[in-house]
Each structure stands twice: as C-alpha cells, then as structure tokens.
Design a protein around this motif. Structure first.
Motif, mmCIF file in Angstrom:
data_model
loop_
_atom_site.group_PDB
_atom_site.id
_atom_site.type_symbol
_atom_site.label_atom_id
_atom_site.label_comp_id
_atom_site.label_asym_id
_atom_site.label_seq_id
_atom_site.Cartn_x
_atom_site.Cartn_y
_atom_site.Cartn_z
ATOM 1 N N CYS A 19 0.842 -1.189 0.000
ATOM 2 C CA CYS A 19 0.000 0.000 0.000
ATOM 3 C C CYS A 19 0.887 1.253 0.000
ATOM 4 C CB CYS A 19 -0.904 0.005 1.220
ATOM 5 S SG CYS A 19 -1.897 1.500 1.326
ATOM 6 N N CYS A 22 -0.339 3.449 3.571
ATOM 7 C CA CYS A 22 0.012 3.062 4.936
ATOM 8 C C CYS A 22 1.194 2.100 4.985
ATOM 9 C CB CYS A 22 -1.200 2.453 5.648
ATOM 10 S SG CYS A 22 -1.694 0.850 4.976
ATOM 11 N N HIS A 24 1.274 -0.997 4.185
ATOM 12 C CA HIS A 24 0.877 -2.372 4.460
ATOM 13 C C HIS A 24 1.356 -3.300 3.330
ATOM 14 C CE1 HIS A 24 -1.673 -5.709 5.770
ATOM 15 N NE2 HIS A 24 -2.045 -5.842 4.519
ATOM 16 N N CYS A 74 -6.662 -1.303 -0.285
ATOM 17 C CA CYS A 74 -5.751 -1.853 0.719
ATOM 18 C C CYS A 74 -6.561 -2.501 1.846
ATOM 19 C CB CYS A 74 -4.892 -0.722 1.263
ATOM 20 S SG CYS A 74 -3.963 -1.153 2.728
ATOM 21 N N CYS A 77 -6.005 -0.067 5.173
ATOM 22 C CA CYS A 77 -6.556 1.289 5.295
ATOM 23 C C CYS A 77 -7.697 1.559 4.316
ATOM 24 C CB CYS A 77 -5.448 2.339 5.109
ATOM 25 S SG CYS A 77 -4.837 2.446 3.416
HETATM 26 ZN ZN LIG Z 1 -3.097 0.963 3.180
#
Ligand SMILES: [Zn+2]
Length: 172
Positions: A19, A22, A24, A74, A77
C-alpha cells in the motif's frame, strides 16, 4: 481450411501488494478466467499451437490479474492505489479523444459548407463523421464511467487461495 485452437485457462493469479498510503504489505490473489486462441500453421502441429494458445491465455491472465490486484483497496486502510485507478480510467481517453476529433472535424466541415450557402450538402457530407464521432464518444464515456472491479483476496484476510499451493510455496 485453417484450424483454430481455442483454450480457456482458469486459476488463481498471485501478486505481492504494497500500500502506498500506509505501507501495508500483503499478498493478493484473484481468480481469473481468460480465453485465447491460435491458428495451426504450416510449420506447427496441433500440440505446438495449443501450447501457444495456452501461453497467450496464461500471459493475459497474469497481466489482467496483476492489474486487478493493484487496483484493489488496501486491506489495512481501504485506500486504492491512485496510479492503478488512473490507468484503469485512462483506457477511456483515446476513445473520448478520437470521438471528439470526429465531431469537431464533422462540425467544421458542415460549418464550412453552410457558409458556402449549401447547408444541406454540409449535413449530408459530414453526417457519417458526426455519427462515428458520437458512437465513439459514447463508448469512451461508458468506459470512463464504469465501476471499479471488486477487490482481490488478501492473504492477511483470507489465506484460502494459498492453501492448495503446499507448505513450501505458501510460506513465500
Ligand atoms: Zn493501506
């Protein structure tokens, strides 16, 4: 009489996902069904041609799958990658652009002939251009307005698509 070999591939496409918002990191998977065909040539036998069609289908499937995974929101988030979304919608641009071009050229031609005192001639001569322009423009708008595809499966949420890969590949 050429022989055409059709093939359909079904299966999971896997792609890593990171992502941009964030950070991730995850593994994405999406179930795809893609068809391809190839023509049996003079220098190829049936098996080679089938392999070629399978290869094309496999390539198409991997590419389309990668794009869909990149487009997915994602799992951490919920945001979608801006670039992937942009390139999804950018596919409509050439259609809208050429549709508008046909319309402009058609209208300019009609305007020119009307200014020469022949408005009926102008409309008659340019109506195919105007019609093509409208059709292409509407097709482009249809692409522009289509909905984003549903999300891929993420391993952090649902490890099921990875289950059949066996412990070795599944741990990658
Ligand atoms: Zn994210």
């Amino acid at each position: 009489m050429p022989t055409i070999v059709h093939t359909i591939r079904r299966g999971w496409v896997y792609s890593p996902f990171t992502c941009e918002y964030c950070g991730h990191e995850d593994q994405g998977a999406i179930h795809m069904k893609v068809g391809a065909s190839a023509q049996v040539g003079i220098l190829q036998d049936y098996d080679d041609t089938r392999d070629l069609a399978m290869g094309t289908a496999h390539g198409n499937m991997e590419q389309a799958g990668d794009e869909l995974i990149a487009l997915s929101p994602c799992p951490a988030c919920g945001k979608r990658d801006e670039l992937a979304v942009k390139s999804f919608y950018a596919k409509a641009k050439p259609w809208i652009g050429s549709g508008a071009l046909f319309l402009v050229v058609g209208l300019a031609g009609a305007g020119y002939l009307a200014s020469e005192g022949e408005p009926e001639m102008g409309l008659l001569a340019t109506s195919p251009l105007l019609l093509i322009g409208l059709v292409v423009l509407i097709a482009g708008l249809g692409k522009r307005l289509r909905k984003l595809p549903p999300s891929a499966v993420f391993r952090s949420r649902n490890p099921e698509p990875w289950a059949h890969l066996g412990p070795e590949r599944a741990s990658q």
